[in-house]
Design an enzyme around this catalytic site. Structure first.
Site, PDB file in Angstrom:
ATOM      1  N   ARG A 159       0.847  -1.202   0.000  1.00 32.55           N
ATOM      2  CA  ARG A 159       0.000   0.000   0.000  1.00 32.55           C
ATOM      3  C   ARG A 159       0.879   1.247   0.000  1.00 32.55           C
ATOM      4  O   ARG A 159       0.584   2.219  -0.694  1.00 32.55           O
ATOM      5  CB  ARG A 159      -0.924  -0.016   1.217  1.00 32.55           C
ATOM      6  CG  ARG A 159      -1.932  -1.150   1.160  1.00 32.55           C
ATOM      7  CD  ARG A 159      -2.917  -1.099   2.321  1.00 32.55           C
ATOM      8  NE  ARG A 159      -3.761  -2.286   2.269  1.00 32.55           N
ATOM      9  CZ  ARG A 159      -3.815  -3.223   3.210  1.00 32.55           C
ATOM     10  NH1 ARG A 159      -3.108  -3.101   4.328  1.00 32.55           N
ATOM     11  NH2 ARG A 159      -4.578  -4.277   3.058  1.00 32.55           N
ATOM     12  N   CYS A 171      -2.594 -13.448  -5.291  1.00 38.33           N
ATOM     13  CA  CYS A 171      -2.231 -14.059  -4.004  1.00 38.33           C
ATOM     14  C   CYS A 171      -2.318 -15.583  -4.066  1.00 38.33           C
ATOM     15  O   CYS A 171      -2.379 -16.244  -3.039  1.00 38.33           O
ATOM     16  CB  CYS A 171      -3.082 -13.500  -2.876  1.00 38.33           C
ATOM     17  SG  CYS A 171      -4.833 -13.765  -3.089  1.00 38.33           S
TER      18      CYS A 171
HETATM   19  N1  SAH Z   1      -7.376  -4.905  -1.497  1.00 37.77           N
HETATM   20  C1  SAH Z   1      -8.007  -5.331  -0.262  1.00 37.77           C
HETATM   21  C2  SAH Z   1      -8.073  -6.842  -0.144  1.00 37.77           C
HETATM   22  C3  SAH Z   1      -8.834  -7.511  -1.252  1.00 37.77           C
HETATM   23  S1  SAH Z   1      -9.368  -9.128  -0.861  1.00 37.77           S
HETATM   24  C4  SAH Z   1      -7.246  -4.729   0.915  1.00 37.77           C
HETATM   25  O1  SAH Z   1      -6.202  -4.112   0.705  1.00 37.77           O
HETATM   26  O2  SAH Z   1      -7.716  -4.850   2.047  1.00 37.77           O
HETATM   27  C5  SAH Z   1     -10.390  -9.524  -2.204  1.00 37.77           C
HETATM   28  C6  SAH Z   1     -11.742  -8.847  -2.217  1.00 37.77           C
HETATM   29  O3  SAH Z   1     -12.361  -9.178  -3.445  1.00 37.77           O
HETATM   30  C7  SAH Z   1     -12.730  -9.258  -1.151  1.00 37.77           C
HETATM   31  O4  SAH Z   1     -13.169  -8.135  -0.450  1.00 37.77           O
HETATM   32  C8  SAH Z   1     -13.906  -9.904  -1.909  1.00 37.77           C
HETATM   33  O5  SAH Z   1     -15.171  -9.559  -1.359  1.00 37.77           O
HETATM   34  C9  SAH Z   1     -13.760  -9.288  -3.258  1.00 37.77           C
HETATM   35  N2  SAH Z   1     -14.266 -10.034  -4.415  1.00 37.77           N
HETATM   36  C10 SAH Z   1     -14.223 -11.360  -4.661  1.00 37.77           C
HETATM   37  N3  SAH Z   1     -14.678 -11.632  -5.893  1.00 37.77           N
HETATM   38  C11 SAH Z   1     -15.011 -10.443  -6.455  1.00 37.77           C
HETATM   39  C12 SAH Z   1     -15.519 -10.062  -7.732  1.00 37.77           C
HETATM   40  N4  SAH Z   1     -15.773 -10.964  -8.686  1.00 37.77           N
HETATM   41  N5  SAH Z   1     -15.718  -8.754  -7.955  1.00 37.77           N
HETATM   42  C13 SAH Z   1     -15.461  -7.827  -7.006  1.00 37.77           C
HETATM   43  N6  SAH Z   1     -14.984  -8.136  -5.796  1.00 37.77           N
HETATM   44  C14 SAH Z   1     -14.750  -9.426  -5.527  1.00 37.77           C
END
Ligand code: SAH
Length: 402
Positions: free
Chosen positions: A217, A346
């Site tokens: 970040r 990930c």
């Molecule tokens: N960038 C975030 C972590 C992301 S984790 C941070 O820094 O905290 C992945 C996220 O993707 C989750 O919140 C999940 O709800 C979302 N997600 C999963 N599939 C998705 C999709 N098809 N479209 C949008 N969001 C999705």
């Protein structure tokens, strides 16, 4: 104490000793030759070569494909209270050495195999600890581990979040609740690099927050200074959005399928002083939303892509690669020339090399020129153990797009 000769012994099949000698911490069920002595699943075993040479010591679970998780390669190191205390102290010392504390109150204290503590995750959120027990072996030692954590760290409370699917492979059901001390409040406010975030320890993803992205970040924020519009896809609770606006970006669009995550993202943005004029939250599938933006001619100065794990087994790798390629292609089409793509995977099955190839293929299809400015990995409180390549799972690229 029993003498070592009484301990149950596991003899490997001929020629299966090499990974163990090289300190890979797993013995797969296919490597097992024969057992001598009796041991319950979750108990300790001594691992020998087929020929009878002592190699290592670990805990066993016949129900799992990972038959033994190795704890020590030192024949005189017993696995007793002193062993667990020493390993926890080592992990604590390593985190202390990162000097996070002034600006950051949430970090991973124990990262399982990487810290010589297979199956155990411990995260610190302010004065609380969240523990995840992933294996039967750790389940057995859990009461001792909890009391050692209390003694070594004096947390206000220890909360369990062992509500993960991988426990099924160990024959374990999900478990959660208070293990020691006070119950954490339904929400607490952590500090990360000086930014404030609400975290829901009881119901949030993982143990509440994606701690592994902390360094990324910061790195990403350097490329968002003065950016106009930033698209934060797979935003969860808006952590990248807060960093982007704090870096001076004008406007952020968060996209996530989870309404709950987005509600907390809005609160996190307000908590850091950013009002509704600075952001927009869209509940929806990022694959669809990005396509719609393209049709509508909506463009961005930077796109952040932090999707969930698309590949959980080798069998799903091809499908996962297609998913990563598609989402990166959709993102590239939305970026103004000279803008940034900050993209992550990930899945530990997707190697950094493969991920770069996927982004390359997406650039080719999008007809865009892409320069890699930085290669990213997981934050240093999630160390990568060199003898355990599986512990390298998070990778990211910061790209300039023309
Ligand atoms: N960038 C975030 C972590 C992301 S984790 C941070 O820094 O905290 C992945 C996220 O993707 C989750 O919140 C999940 O709800 C979302 N997600 C999963 N599939 C998705 C999709 N098809 N479209 C949008 N969001 C999705």
């Amino acid at each position: 104490m029993k003498s070592r000769t009484d301990e149950p012994r596991l003899y490997l099949k001929p020629g299966h000793d090499r990974p163990v000698r090289r300190h890979h911490p797993w013995v797969f069920s296919g490597a097992m030759g024969r057992m001598e002595g009796s041991v319950e699943d979750g108990g300790l075993v001594e691992v020998f070569t087929f020929e009878g040479e002592w190699l290592a010591r670990g805990y066993l679970n016949r129900r799992s494909q990972i038959l033994v998780r190795l704890l020590t390669w030192d024949p005189v190191e017993a696995v007793d209270e002193a062993f667990w205390r020493h390993r926890l102290e080592r992990a604590r010392h390593a985190r202390h050495a990162l000097r996070l504390e002034e600006q950051t109150t949430a970090y991973r204290l124990v990262f399982a195999e990487s810290d010589g503590l297979p199956g155990l995750i411990v995260d610190r959120y302010n004065d609380f600890l969240v523990l995840q027990s992933l294996t039967l072996g750790i389940e057995r030692w859990k009461p001792l581990l909890v009391s050692l954590l209390q003694e070594l760290l004096q947390p206000r409370g220890i909360y369990e979040r062992s509500d993960v699917d991988v426990r099924e492979k160990e024959g374990l059901s999900p478990q959660w609740g208070i293990l020691a001390g006070e119950a954490p409040p339904p929400r607490l406010i952590i500090l990360e690099n000086g930014h404030r975030f609400y975290v829901d320890l009881l119901r949030g993803h993982k143990t509440g927050f994606y701690l592994d992205q902390r360094e990324n970040r910061l790195r990403a924020a350097r490329y968002l200074i003065g950016a106009g519009e930033v698209l934060n896809a797979f935003s969860y609770t808006g952590a990248f959005a807060v960093y982007a606006l704090a870096a001076g970006a004008r406007y952020v669009v968060n996209v996530d399928t989870s309404a709950e995550a987005l509600a907390l993202a809005a609160e996190n943005l307000r908590l850091n002083g950013f009002g509704e004029d600075r952001f927009e939250n869209i509940e929806g599938d990022a694959f669809e939303v990005l396509r719609r933006f393209h049709r509508e001619g909506r463009r961005f100065d930077a796109v952040i892509l932090d999707p969930p794990k698309f590949a959980s087994s080798q069998a799903h790798l091809n499908r996962a690669a297609r998913g990563y390629k598609d989402i990166n292609l959709q993102a590239l089409r939305l970026i103004r020339p000279g803008g940034a793509l900050i993209t992550f995977s990930c899945s530990s099955l997707v190697s950094p090399e493969l991920f770069q190839k996927i982004v390359f293929a997406a650039a080719e299809d999008a007809g865009r020129e892409v320069q890699i400015l930085e290669k990213l990995s997981q934050s240093p409180d999630h160390p990568i153990r060199v003898t355990f390549p599986e512990s390298e799972y998070l990778k990211g690229l910061i790209c300039r797009v023309w």
